[in-house]
Design a protein around this motif. Structure first.
Motif, mmCIF file in Angstrom:
data_model
loop_
_atom_site.group_PDB
_atom_site.id
_atom_site.type_symbol
_atom_site.label_atom_id
_atom_site.label_comp_id
_atom_site.label_asym_id
_atom_site.label_seq_id
_atom_site.Cartn_x
_atom_site.Cartn_y
_atom_site.Cartn_z
ATOM 1 N N VAL A 172 -1.308 9.110 -0.843
ATOM 2 C CA VAL A 172 -2.732 9.029 -0.516
ATOM 3 C C VAL A 172 -2.942 9.197 0.985
ATOM 4 C CG1 VAL A 172 -4.741 7.498 -0.487
ATOM 5 C CG2 VAL A 172 -3.308 7.648 -2.537
ATOM 6 N N ALA A 173 -2.130 8.508 1.777
ATOM 7 C CA ALA A 173 -2.256 8.619 3.235
ATOM 8 C C ALA A 173 -2.006 10.053 3.691
ATOM 9 C CB ALA A 173 -1.281 7.662 3.917
ATOM 10 N N GLY A 174 -1.012 10.700 3.109
ATOM 11 C CA GLY A 174 -0.698 12.074 3.483
ATOM 12 C C GLY A 174 -1.824 13.027 3.139
ATOM 13 N N MET A 175 -2.384 12.884 1.947
ATOM 14 C CA MET A 175 -3.471 13.759 1.539
ATOM 15 C C MET A 175 -4.719 13.538 2.385
ATOM 16 S SD MET A 175 -3.130 13.934 -2.638
ATOM 17 C CE MET A 175 -3.198 12.162 -2.880
ATOM 18 N N ALA A 176 -4.912 12.313 2.854
ATOM 19 C CA ALA A 176 -6.088 11.987 3.667
ATOM 20 C C ALA A 176 -5.856 12.234 5.151
ATOM 21 C CB ALA A 176 -6.475 10.526 3.446
ATOM 22 N N GLY A 177 -4.599 12.475 5.520
ATOM 23 C CA GLY A 177 -4.291 12.700 6.921
ATOM 24 C C GLY A 177 -4.392 11.448 7.769
ATOM 25 N N VAL A 178 -3.997 10.305 7.204
ATOM 26 C CA VAL A 178 -4.055 9.038 7.938
ATOM 27 C C VAL A 178 -2.683 8.371 7.919
ATOM 28 C CG1 VAL A 178 -6.483 8.737 7.297
ATOM 29 C CG2 VAL A 178 -4.693 7.610 5.937
ATOM 30 N N ARG A 179 -2.529 7.358 8.739
ATOM 31 C CA ARG A 179 -1.280 6.592 8.756
ATOM 32 C C ARG A 179 -1.593 5.142 8.416
ATOM 33 N NH1 ARG A 179 1.782 3.972 12.794
ATOM 34 N NH2 ARG A 179 0.378 4.712 14.440
ATOM 35 N N LEU A 180 -0.969 4.651 7.348
ATOM 36 C CA LEU A 180 -1.146 3.260 6.934
ATOM 37 C C LEU A 180 0.102 2.466 7.315
ATOM 38 C CD1 LEU A 180 -2.612 3.810 3.343
ATOM 39 C CD2 LEU A 180 -3.885 3.122 5.383
ATOM 40 N N ASN A 181 -0.093 1.218 7.644
ATOM 41 C CA ASN A 181 1.013 0.337 8.009
ATOM 42 C C ASN A 181 1.538 -0.359 6.757
ATOM 43 O OD1 ASN A 181 2.818 -1.378 9.286
ATOM 44 N ND2 ASN A 181 1.233 -2.857 9.853
ATOM 45 N N HIS A 182 2.715 0.046 6.295
ATOM 46 C CA HIS A 182 3.303 -0.551 5.092
ATOM 47 C C HIS A 182 3.752 -1.984 5.373
ATOM 48 C CE1 HIS A 182 3.787 2.333 1.805
ATOM 49 N NE2 HIS A 182 3.898 3.276 2.732
ATOM 50 N N VAL A 183 3.405 -2.890 4.476
ATOM 51 C CA VAL A 183 3.933 -4.253 4.530
ATOM 52 C C VAL A 183 4.610 -4.494 3.174
ATOM 53 C CG1 VAL A 183 3.434 -6.689 4.872
ATOM 54 C CG2 VAL A 183 2.039 -4.965 6.028
ATOM 55 N N PRO A 184 5.944 -4.447 3.116
ATOM 56 C CA PRO A 184 6.642 -4.557 1.831
ATOM 57 C C PRO A 184 6.781 -5.998 1.345
ATOM 58 C CG PRO A 184 8.222 -4.244 3.596
ATOM 59 C CD PRO A 184 6.863 -4.169 4.234
ATOM 60 N N TYR A 185 6.680 -6.168 0.029
ATOM 61 C CA TYR A 185 6.831 -7.475 -0.601
ATOM 62 C C TYR A 185 7.740 -7.340 -1.813
ATOM 63 C CZ TYR A 185 2.794 -9.071 2.133
ATOM 64 O OH TYR A 185 1.931 -9.404 3.164
ATOM 65 N N THR A 186 8.506 -8.368 -2.085
ATOM 66 C CA THR A 186 9.353 -8.362 -3.282
ATOM 67 C C THR A 186 8.625 -8.965 -4.482
ATOM 68 O OG1 THR A 186 10.319 -10.495 -2.631
ATOM 69 C CG2 THR A 186 11.475 -8.506 -1.955
ATOM 70 N N LYS A 187 7.552 -9.722 -4.225
ATOM 71 C CA LYS A 187 6.790 -10.350 -5.309
ATOM 72 C C LYS A 187 5.311 -10.047 -5.136
ATOM 73 C CE LYS A 187 9.990 -14.235 -5.917
ATOM 74 N NZ LYS A 187 10.122 -15.719 -5.924
ATOM 75 N N ALA A 188 4.699 -9.547 -6.223
ATOM 76 C CA ALA A 188 3.283 -9.199 -6.175
ATOM 77 C C ALA A 188 2.387 -10.384 -5.801
ATOM 78 C CB ALA A 188 2.848 -8.613 -7.517
ATOM 79 N N PRO A 189 2.613 -11.597 -6.335
ATOM 80 C CA PRO A 189 1.747 -12.724 -5.963
ATOM 81 C C PRO A 189 1.759 -13.006 -4.464
ATOM 82 C CG PRO A 189 2.964 -13.267 -7.947
ATOM 83 C CD PRO A 189 3.551 -11.985 -7.422
ATOM 84 N N ASP A 190 2.900 -12.834 -3.805
ATOM 85 C CA ASP A 190 2.972 -13.049 -2.349
ATOM 86 C C ASP A 190 2.116 -12.017 -1.621
ATOM 87 O OD1 ASP A 190 4.713 -15.114 -2.843
ATOM 88 O OD2 ASP A 190 6.513 -13.966 -2.359
ATOM 89 N N ALA A 191 2.196 -10.772 -2.078
ATOM 90 C CA ALA A 191 1.399 -9.714 -1.460
ATOM 91 C C ALA A 191 -0.090 -10.003 -1.617
ATOM 92 C CB ALA A 191 1.736 -8.373 -2.104
ATOM 93 N N LEU A 192 -0.467 -10.422 -2.797
ATOM 94 C CA LEU A 192 -1.886 -10.667 -3.068
ATOM 95 C C LEU A 192 -2.411 -11.872 -2.300
ATOM 96 C CD1 LEU A 192 -1.701 -9.738 -6.802
ATOM 97 C CD2 LEU A 192 -3.227 -8.680 -5.135
ATOM 98 N N GLN A 193 -1.598 -12.871 -2.101
ATOM 99 C CA GLN A 193 -2.041 -14.019 -1.315
ATOM 100 C C GLN A 193 -2.311 -13.617 0.128
ATOM 101 O OE1 GLN A 193 -3.012 -17.014 -2.383
ATOM 102 N NE2 GLN A 193 -2.615 -16.154 -4.425
ATOM 103 N N ASP A 194 -1.505 -12.708 0.674
ATOM 104 C CA ASP A 194 -1.738 -12.248 2.042
ATOM 105 C C ASP A 194 -2.981 -11.365 2.126
ATOM 106 O OD1 ASP A 194 0.319 -13.660 3.098
ATOM 107 O OD2 ASP A 194 1.625 -11.955 3.513
ATOM 108 N N VAL A 195 -3.239 -10.610 1.068
ATOM 109 C CA VAL A 195 -4.456 -9.792 1.040
ATOM 110 C C VAL A 195 -5.684 -10.694 0.942
ATOM 111 C CG1 VAL A 195 -5.763 -8.073 -0.265
ATOM 112 C CG2 VAL A 195 -3.302 -7.795 0.046
ATOM 113 N N ILE A 196 -5.622 -11.656 0.058
ATOM 114 C CA ILE A 196 -6.748 -12.586 -0.101
ATOM 115 C C ILE A 196 -6.984 -13.363 1.187
ATOM 116 C CG2 ILE A 196 -7.524 -14.671 -1.326
ATOM 117 C CD1 ILE A 196 -5.894 -13.586 -3.763
ATOM 118 N N GLY A 197 -5.900 -13.710 1.868
ATOM 119 C CA GLY A 197 -6.023 -14.465 3.118
ATOM 120 C C GLY A 197 -6.431 -13.623 4.312
ATOM 121 N N GLY A 198 -6.556 -12.296 4.118
ATOM 122 C CA GLY A 198 -7.013 -11.432 5.196
ATOM 123 C C GLY A 198 -5.930 -10.988 6.155
ATOM 124 N N ARG A 199 -4.662 -11.301 5.852
ATOM 125 C CA ARG A 199 -3.573 -10.884 6.741
ATOM 126 C C ARG A 199 -3.200 -9.421 6.524
ATOM 127 N NH1 ARG A 199 -2.906 -16.147 5.405
ATOM 128 N NH2 ARG A 199 -1.903 -15.681 3.412
#
Length: 324
Positions: A172-199
């Motif tokens: 998606v980033a490539g097709m849009a010509g943008v650069r996104l900052n990847h933040v990798p997670y091993t567990k989906a709930p951890d990722a979602l908590q950081d999204v909900i928390g605004g991090r």
């Protein structure tokens, strides 16, 4: 057959009338095991447990779910590949373990083609790009515009840059010509908590992993990775509405260690097909973010796997992914 044998068969196979075959002689005489590469509570885990419960009712034997997460599916896949091919251990796998890992790892301790026998596709799982509920964008177009104005300033939670969700984010980033900052997670709930928390501002995960959070209003879906809008999310645009012709869908399926008796593989395929045609199962899987595959023989699943590998060869070249 004596009367007590009829009674025993009735107890063991309460779903016989729904299309499940009666047990072949000697199978299953003990619990069956499904190995997963994902942790308990993840999208594939929830789906596997539901499907396993329906199968177990007809077999008269429990199905034990063994979670072996880690190593981008390598730990679970290796454990399954090394399991006895006796018809009592199966691998509930996703696209990453059986297809994309081949192109993202220089070497694997298992061979998806040689070490496994395809049993059946269970369902196709679209991915969703979502944003924190308080992130000030109305749609994907605005999110990408903001990312373009702030190169690398917009973070997206994925399962890693070379996982299925990570490669979708890169596409998606490539097709849009943008650069996104990847933040990798091993567990989906951890990722979602950081999204909900605004991090983290954005998240890209399988629909199944996001469903509960979307329903609770904790995150907001911006796009779904299928070619068309999904029945369960009619108001969420498909990525093809932004990028014409684009489709990127994962799947989950059942495999057996190579050498598993063909009659057991055929039996499981048949019984799983009977389960996946039940209306309540179709509805339940849809609510969990997976589209049930109503009909697919063993031979058709083998052909599907060949086509998936061919498709990913092309996609890996497009993304210029180098194995590590």
């Amino acid at each position: 057959m004596q009367r007590r044998d009829f009674a025993r068969a009735a107890m063991l196979f309460p779903l016989a009338g729904s299309g499940l075959l009666r047990a072949q002689p000697g199978w299953p005489q003990r619990p069956v095991k499904f190995i997963l590469s994902q942790p308990a509570g993840s999208g594939p885990d929830i789906l596997a447990r539901y499907v396993a419960d329906r199968l177990a009712r007809g077999w008269g034997q429990p199905i034990v779910i063994e979670n072996r997460p880690g190593g981008q599916n390598v730990i679970g896949a290796q454990a399954a590949a090394r399991s006895p091919a006796d018809g009592y251990t199966f691998y509930y796998a996703t696209t990453a373990a059986m297809v994309t890992n081949v192109y993202t790892f220089k070497a694997l301790p298992y061979d998806p083609v040689k070490d496994f026998a395809p049993v059946r596709l269970v369902g196709r799982s679209p991915f969703v790009i979502a944003a924190a509920a308080n992130f000030a964008v109305r749609d994907l177009k605005e999110a990408l515009a903001l990312a373009k104005a702030q190169p690398g300033g917009i973070a997206i939670a994925t399962e890693g840059p070379k996982t299925f969700s990570g490669m979708l984010a890169d596409s998606v980033a490539g097709m849009a010509g943008v650069r996104l900052n990847h933040v990798p997670y091993t567990k989906a709930p951890d990722a979602l908590q950081d999204v909900i928390g605004g991090r983290v501002q954005l998240v890209c995960l399988p629909d199944a992993a996001l469903t509960a959070y979307l329903k609770a209003g904790q995150v907001r879906a911006l796009a779904v990775s299928t070619a068309k809008r999904q029945a369960g999310m009619p108001d969420v645009p498909s990525l093809s509405e932004t990028f014409a012709g684009f489709e990127y869908t994962g799947w989950n399926g059942l495999f057996a260690p190579a050498g598993t008796p063909p009659d057991v593989v055929a039996r499981v395929n048949h019984d799983l097909e009977a389960v996946l045609q039940q209306p309540e199962v179709v509805q339940r899987l849809q609510s969990l973010g997976s589209q049930a595959e109503p009909r697919m023989s063993v031979a058709e699943f083998e052909a599907f796997m060949r086509s998936e590998r061919e498709r990913w060869v092309k996609l890996v070249k497009q993304l210029d992914i180098q194995p590590e």
